[in-house]
Design an enzyme around this catalytic site. Sequence first.
Site, mmCIF file in Angstrom:
data_model
loop_
_atom_site.group_PDB
_atom_site.id
_atom_site.type_symbol
_atom_site.label_atom_id
_atom_site.label_comp_id
_atom_site.label_asym_id
_atom_site.label_seq_id
_atom_site.Cartn_x
_atom_site.Cartn_y
_atom_site.Cartn_z
ATOM 1 N N HIS A 1 -58.916 3.223 -95.087
ATOM 2 C CA HIS A 1 -58.977 3.392 -96.390
ATOM 3 C C HIS A 1 -60.019 2.588 -97.274
ATOM 4 C CE1 HIS A 1 -57.319 3.704 -100.608
ATOM 5 N NE2 HIS A 1 -57.007 5.027 -100.395
ATOM 6 N N PHE A 2 -61.126 2.832 -97.342
ATOM 7 C CA PHE A 2 -62.126 3.571 -96.804
ATOM 8 C C PHE A 2 -63.128 2.707 -95.923
ATOM 9 C CE2 PHE A 2 -60.718 5.205 -100.724
ATOM 10 C CZ PHE A 2 -60.125 6.529 -100.228
#
Length: 154
Positions: A54-55
């Site tokens: 993420h991410f």
Amino acid sequence: MSNQMNTMDIKEILKYLPHRYPFLLIDRVLDYTPGVSLQAIKNVSINEPFFQGHFPIQPVMPGVLILEAMAQATGLLAFKTMSSDVPPPGVLYYFAGIDNARFRRVVEPGDQIHFDVKMIKERRGIGVFYGEAKVDGEVVCSAEIMCARREISQ
């Protein structure tokens, strides 16, 4: 009137919250006044497990985890309001609800989140709180949080 700060280090936090790695999201309590408010911090590191997905290219702390950290700060205030010494055995505070959650900016590795939670009311074991999360003095998230006190079997 005393200006003494009521603080909690990680050892004391662990006595109150049942969460453990990787889900313990409060690093230190800077100050609290039972029944009124609590200020705490979370240091956000690139080593947080959630940044793997993420991410990977642009790491952002998930908003639900900012809210979870705020709820943990709320639980600490609820416990300190109930009893300032040690948490009573067999009692937990559960996250019971959230209203008016707003996200205003992202939280990235290297940020330090400051949580400020205030008790609005408590009735029959249900507490209502208002919380803000800030980075560098800027609000990143705000919400009304409810928690419920429950007896558990040991």
